[in-house]
Scaffold this active site. Sequence first.
Site, PDB file in Angstrom:
ATOM      1  CB  SER A  76     -47.468  -7.336  15.973  1.00  0.00           C
ATOM      2  OG  SER A  76     -47.030  -6.141  15.140  1.00  0.00           O
ATOM      3  CG  ASP A 327     -46.790  -9.031   8.284  1.00  0.00           C
ATOM      4  OD1 ASP A 327     -46.665  -7.838   8.007  1.00  0.00           O
ATOM      5  OD2 ASP A 327     -46.218  -9.641   9.264  1.00  0.00           O
ATOM      6  CG  HIS A 353     -48.922  -8.100  11.105  1.00  0.00           C
ATOM      7  ND1 HIS A 353     -47.703  -8.152  11.200  1.00  0.00           N
ATOM      8  CD2 HIS A 353     -49.211  -7.171  12.161  1.00  0.00           C
ATOM      9  CE1 HIS A 353     -47.207  -7.676  12.181  1.00  0.00           C
ATOM     10  NE2 HIS A 353     -48.214  -7.027  12.831  1.00  0.00           N
TER      11      HIS A 353
END
Lengths: 410, 410
Positions: A76, A327, A353
């Site tokens: 991320s 995701d 994710h």
Amino acid sequence: GFIWKLSQELNASVVFAEHRYYGTSLPFGNNSFKDRQHFGYLTAEQALADYVLLINQLKANYSCFASSPVIAFGGSYGGMLSAWIRQKYPNQIAGAIASSAPVWLFPGLSDCNGFSMTATNSFLKYGGENCVKNIQLSWSNIVDIGQSIDGKELLTHMFNICTPLTDVQNIIDYLSDILGTISMVNYPYPANFLLALPEWPVKYLCTNLSAYDPQQPVVTRISLLAKAILSLTNYTGNQTCLDISTSSPSLDTTGWDLQTCMEMTTPMCASGPVNIMPPLNWDLNSFSISCQNRFGVSPRVEWPKVEFWSKSVHTITNIIFSNGEIDPWSALSITNNSYVPFATVINISDAAHHLDLRTPNPADPQSVIKAREIEKQKIIQWIKEWKIKYKLLKIFNGIRSFISLLDYLG
Amino acid sequence: GFIWKLSQELNASVVFAEHRYYGTSLPFGNNSFKDRQHFGYLTAEQALADYVLLINQLKANYSCFASSPVIAFGGSYGGMLSAWIRQKYPNQIAGAIASSAPVWLFPGLSDCNGFSMTATNSFLKYGGENCVKNIQLSWSNIVDIGQSIDGKELLTHMFNICTPLTDVQNIIDYLSDILGTISMVNYPYPANFLLALPEWPVKYLCTNLSAYDPQQPVVTRISLLAKAILSLTNYTGNQTCLDISTSSPSLDTTGWDLQTCMEMTTPMCASGPVNIMPPLNWDLNSFSISCQNRFGVSPRVEWPKVEFWSKSVHTITNIIFSNGEIDPWSALSITNNSYVPFATVINISDAAHHLDLRTPNPADPQSVIKAREIEKQKIIQWIKEWKIKYKLLKIFNGIRSFISLLDYLG
């Protein structure tokens, strides 16, 4: 996660460095978010410099690290930093794993509807058309119900909200956040990232929601949605009521909210005939106003795009961009190798994710097992290349010293 | 200079971009240097970002530039920027000529006595031992003479200073500045960089100064020094008196002075038995105080070292560091290839500050002719490599599109 396992196989040390202004790394303690004088030091550039200083300190103070190649990794925002530190400090970083890294989250680089569309596709795949349709129709139903005081009371009751609902937009915001979160963490096994959830939470949610029969009153649909949401948010059974002020109880989002208001501005919108998210327009100007109201700052939209090369990343090497195909953040990431022909893109089917960075689990799809194997092999290759480069450098220095010596001797 | 000639040979466009806060590029007009709110945007990082934006604008607006490789070039601080833009934006810059670029001017990276020692060596080489000795002995002589009011009057008269000398340190500072400048621009032909000077100004100065006979009174030595200095500073004969407030009349140094107080802090000292410069200690603390007094800022010493990799530049490619061996700034530059084994270092004998970038001249030493040839060949190679990389990228994209098409067709 995966890194711990990998570090044992490769006999590597793992260093986790907390990002400034997160967790306990508050440069001005309780005053850190007070005003611009205090939070102005919260930038990605400065965080990268922190990591470089840390690496230099470790190399200077521990002889075992002195000539160790360094691999950056992260998921991320951490993945964005991971890619960027390799871009801006290739002298410090032999290679980088950028997992589910939305490096193109900046205005103008991605479709603002990408996040909601990818989330919708994931719901279509794991929950089916009926689930998506029920969610989509819920938004206007909730608005309708919430128009009256009785309706707000009913919503407060159905969703078991801790404090009585005063503005129907609050529950809509919460629900769209939680739908985004659930589609981010749609892992194939029970997990506790962002919040404790069962395996395939999207499927779980939709199973409950798909029971709705259009013959029944609209309130029944919302009641089913509420039950489905509560069965997820209170999966552990520890909750007495629903706190709609945050959809990610395990994260303090102040730091990130502030970053989006300063540099990491992420356009988000939702539209189209099939979309699980409530209709939403993106408007930089009104976003700026909300940032001014909350923090007294406006986003610097152009700077990070220049600093981190926008989409002109064709020269980069030794970075893996891994993305989960289900995701929603993958819509803001590099998923096409043609942008980075000298780097590696791995699109992992059935993965949410940064699933690849999580601890290997028997329920992992084959795709993620394969992705981790590529990551491992690439890291081994990068380390090898780095060591060869160092050896060449030493030989080169040796030859030069020898020539200097000959010069000196005449 | 050399670049104009080279651009014709290579059929290239030359773009000179003025650095923010210099010349007429004043972001806040007359208020640009008013206070931190105004001059805080004067950083090397932001100047580099300006150049990147300019390149992108040119590429977007002129189709002839769209896929043109860009070579950065510059001398002195411009050379530092040139090296750094290649380091930080290798996606934008195919290669860089960093001529006489003191990229290691930051505290802790070079010997603070390096500048004065290199200048001294240049004076020894071009003026001889007697000249250096006379200059070295002058400093205490000037202090002695300047102790009395009559002595200050005498110095004012001898140096033809525009406003009567009140503090003897002012003339000492001016003289040490001008000695540094003269050794920087010790070119083999008359030139007008920083100030109009004859060929080999160091030789010129020393010829006049070496006439001193130790039997004569000390005042005669200072008088000779004054005459020698004036014959250089007033080489054109246009000066009515000596303005000791600046040693580089053709440069506005406010911008650079401010940069040294913010990021480009350059330790300077002078000591040792043979040194043309007056004894000088370097003390970061007192430098910071002077910066606070003048601009209200203190130097950020660590940031630019991290940002621009300190001495850990072994991974860089496609940069030429060219240095004049008689240029005092070479002491703060990269002159040893072992630091940059994958880049190029050219040390040019008998060359002063960025002589290679100046227009070719019949008086140029062979060494600089050879350096320019290497620079030309390297640029040709970088352009070729860049174009190959682009072609590979296109082929790569083509193959990917073809595979996508096959996928699509099933």
